[in-house]
Motif scaffolding. Structure first.
Motif, PDB file in Angstrom:
ATOM      1  N   HIS A  11       2.531  11.700 -10.908  1.00 19.59           N
ATOM      2  CA  HIS A  11       1.073  11.740 -10.837  1.00 19.59           C
ATOM      3  C   HIS A  11       0.641  12.277  -9.478  1.00 19.59           C
ATOM      4  O   HIS A  11       1.294  12.022  -8.462  1.00 19.59           O
ATOM      5  CB  HIS A  11       0.469  10.342 -11.025  1.00 19.59           C
ATOM      6  N   ALA A  12      -0.460  12.992  -9.449  1.00 20.88           N
ATOM      7  CA  ALA A  12      -1.035  13.404  -8.169  1.00 20.88           C
ATOM      8  C   ALA A  12      -1.589  12.173  -7.461  1.00 20.88           C
ATOM      9  O   ALA A  12      -2.272  11.348  -8.064  1.00 20.88           O
ATOM     10  CB  ALA A  12      -2.151  14.421  -8.393  1.00 20.88           C
ATOM     11  N   VAL A  13      -1.278  12.049  -6.186  1.00 23.01           N
ATOM     12  CA  VAL A  13      -1.819  10.965  -5.358  1.00 23.01           C
ATOM     13  C   VAL A  13      -3.029  11.522  -4.623  1.00 23.01           C
ATOM     14  O   VAL A  13      -2.909  12.466  -3.830  1.00 23.01           O
ATOM     15  CB  VAL A  13      -0.770  10.461  -4.351  1.00 23.01           C
ATOM     16  N   VAL A  14      -4.184  10.942  -4.897  1.00 18.54           N
ATOM     17  CA  VAL A  14      -5.444  11.460  -4.361  1.00 18.54           C
ATOM     18  C   VAL A  14      -6.124  10.377  -3.532  1.00 18.54           C
ATOM     19  O   VAL A  14      -6.398   9.282  -4.040  1.00 18.54           O
ATOM     20  CB  VAL A  14      -6.383  11.911  -5.498  1.00 18.54           C
TER      21      VAL A  14
ATOM     22  N   ALA B 130       0.811  -1.217   0.000  1.00 20.04           N
ATOM     23  CA  ALA B 130       0.000   0.000   0.000  1.00 20.04           C
ATOM     24  C   ALA B 130       0.851   1.277   0.000  1.00 20.04           C
ATOM     25  O   ALA B 130       0.716   2.137  -0.873  1.00 20.04           O
ATOM     26  CB  ALA B 130      -0.941  -0.005   1.200  1.00 20.04           C
ATOM     27  N   ARG B 131       1.718   1.386   0.974  1.00 19.78           N
ATOM     28  CA  ARG B 131       2.515   2.609   1.098  1.00 19.78           C
ATOM     29  C   ARG B 131       3.513   2.738  -0.047  1.00 19.78           C
ATOM     30  O   ARG B 131       3.716   3.836  -0.593  1.00 19.78           O
ATOM     31  CB  ARG B 131       3.239   2.599   2.445  1.00 19.78           C
TER      32      ARG B 131
ATOM     33  N   ALA C 264       2.011   8.695   4.817  1.00 19.30           N
ATOM     34  CA  ALA C 264       2.444   9.003   3.447  1.00 19.30           C
ATOM     35  C   ALA C 264       2.112  10.441   3.048  1.00 19.30           C
ATOM     36  O   ALA C 264       1.936  10.730   1.863  1.00 19.30           O
ATOM     37  CB  ALA C 264       1.766   8.028   2.482  1.00 19.30           C
ATOM     38  N   GLU C 265       2.037  11.328   4.022  1.00 20.98           N
ATOM     39  CA  GLU C 265       1.604  12.695   3.731  1.00 20.98           C
ATOM     40  C   GLU C 265       2.479  13.387   2.697  1.00 20.98           C
ATOM     41  O   GLU C 265       2.019  14.245   1.942  1.00 20.98           O
ATOM     42  CB  GLU C 265       1.571  13.524   5.028  1.00 20.98           C
ATOM     43  N   GLN C 266       3.784  13.014   2.642  1.00 23.94           N
ATOM     44  CA  GLN C 266       4.689  13.680   1.706  1.00 23.94           C
ATOM     45  C   GLN C 266       4.350  13.371   0.250  1.00 23.94           C
ATOM     46  O   GLN C 266       4.806  14.076  -0.652  1.00 23.94           O
ATOM     47  CB  GLN C 266       6.150  13.293   2.000  1.00 23.94           C
ATOM     48  N   TRP C 267       3.563  12.329   0.005  1.00 25.07           N
ATOM     49  CA  TRP C 267       3.233  11.943  -1.365  1.00 25.07           C
ATOM     50  C   TRP C 267       1.794  12.269  -1.741  1.00 25.07           C
ATOM     51  O   TRP C 267       1.432  12.164  -2.907  1.00 25.07           O
ATOM     52  CB  TRP C 267       3.467  10.441  -1.561  1.00 25.07           C
ATOM     53  N   ILE C 268       0.996  12.647  -0.772  1.00 24.32           N
ATOM     54  CA  ILE C 268      -0.439  12.855  -1.016  1.00 24.32           C
ATOM     55  C   ILE C 268      -0.706  14.295  -1.428  1.00 24.32           C
ATOM     56  O   ILE C 268      -0.283  15.239  -0.755  1.00 24.32           O
ATOM     57  CB  ILE C 268      -1.251  12.490   0.240  1.00 24.32           C
ATOM     58  N   SER C 269      -1.430  14.464  -2.540  1.00 19.06           N
ATOM     59  CA  SER C 269      -1.750  15.797  -3.047  1.00 19.06           C
ATOM     60  C   SER C 269      -3.131  16.273  -2.608  1.00 19.06           C
ATOM     61  O   SER C 269      -3.325  17.453  -2.319  1.00 19.06           O
ATOM     62  CB  SER C 269      -1.699  15.801  -4.581  1.00 19.06           C
ATOM     63  N   VAL C 270      -4.101  15.368  -2.615  1.00 17.47           N
ATOM     64  CA  VAL C 270      -5.499  15.729  -2.371  1.00 17.47           C
ATOM     65  C   VAL C 270      -6.146  14.643  -1.525  1.00 17.47           C
ATOM     66  O   VAL C 270      -5.854  13.453  -1.692  1.00 17.47           O
ATOM     67  CB  VAL C 270      -6.279  15.876  -3.704  1.00 17.47           C
TER      68      VAL C 270
END
Length: 225
Positions: A104-107, A92-93, A126-132
């Motif tokens: 790509h945006a991670v939403v 998952a992570r 995983a906040e550093q990779w999450i966009s929305v």
């Protein structure tokens, strides 16, 4: 200042990234017993991921409004008991990181309530990779209504044709099809591959780890080409 991504991967969380579907089944099963209803667990499982009001319409159509509210409250309380024991599903992570690294945006396109979403995000770390991120507070009706996916796309600023959705339930597929987003399905929610394909899934994998192993050759790899 870098430009925002023009492509996005939308992730359901429950049953897709976090092993929580059977906790939801248990919580609903116990909540129904509080209200004097006997609903078989397998029937509940078939509808996990569906909007709670629709789930109640399907399973206990004659239930009073008062008992419906009671069932929802107890379900939330019983699921909260499970939250400390929830765990990430395989890959998952790592999949979130790989999607972000490809531009790509991670939403996180979930309709989970805010209190559950806090725990789910802690697990993902995983906040550093999450966009929305979306939540149940963003829409009046959850899946299979298309609202949550549309909100996610709008916030990411991405067109449906430039996005892929990853989910575990029939409702993720149906919602994506309505909006025009390609959907990848994983079987970690307990739904069979044939059902998911028949609903319109473009590809079906065992779990997020299998999606990651095929990331460049599957639907995610086709984004932006």
């Amino acid at each position: 200042m870098t430009d925002a991504p023009s492509t996005a991967v939308l992730f359901d969380i429950d049953g897709t990234l976090v092993d929580s579907n059977y906790a939801h089944v248990d919580a609903w099963w116990r909540a129904f017993r509080v209200t004097g209803q006997s609903v078989d667990a397998w029937r509940i499982h078939r509808l996990i991921g569906m909007d709670a009001s629709r789930l109640l319409d399907e399973l206990v159509p004659d239930m009073s409004d008062e008992d419906r509210d009671t069932a929802k409250q107890y379900q939330a309380a019983y699921f909260a008991e499970h939250m400390p024991r929830l765990r990430l599903l395989p890959g998952a992570r790592e999949l979130l990181e790989a999607v972000a690294s490809r531009g790509h945006a991670v939403v996180l396109a979930t309709s989970a309530p805010e209190n559950e979403l806090v725990r789910l995000r802690e697990l993902l770390d995983a906040e550093q990779w999450i966009s929305v991120v979306t939540s149940g507070e963003d829409v009046e009706e959850a899946k299979p209504a298309p609202d949550i996916v549309q909100v996610a796309l709008d916030r990411a600023g991405v067109e449906p044709g430039n996005a892929v959705m990853i989910g575990d339930a029939m409702w993720d597929v149906e919602t994506s099809v309505k909006v025009g987003v390609v959907c990848i399905s994983v079987m970690t929610g307990g739904v069979g591959g044939d059902e998911l394909r028949n609903a319109g899934a473009a590809a079906v994998y065992d779990d997020a780890a299998a999606v990651l192993a095929d990331i460049d050759d599957g639907p995610i790899g086709a984004l932006g080409r």
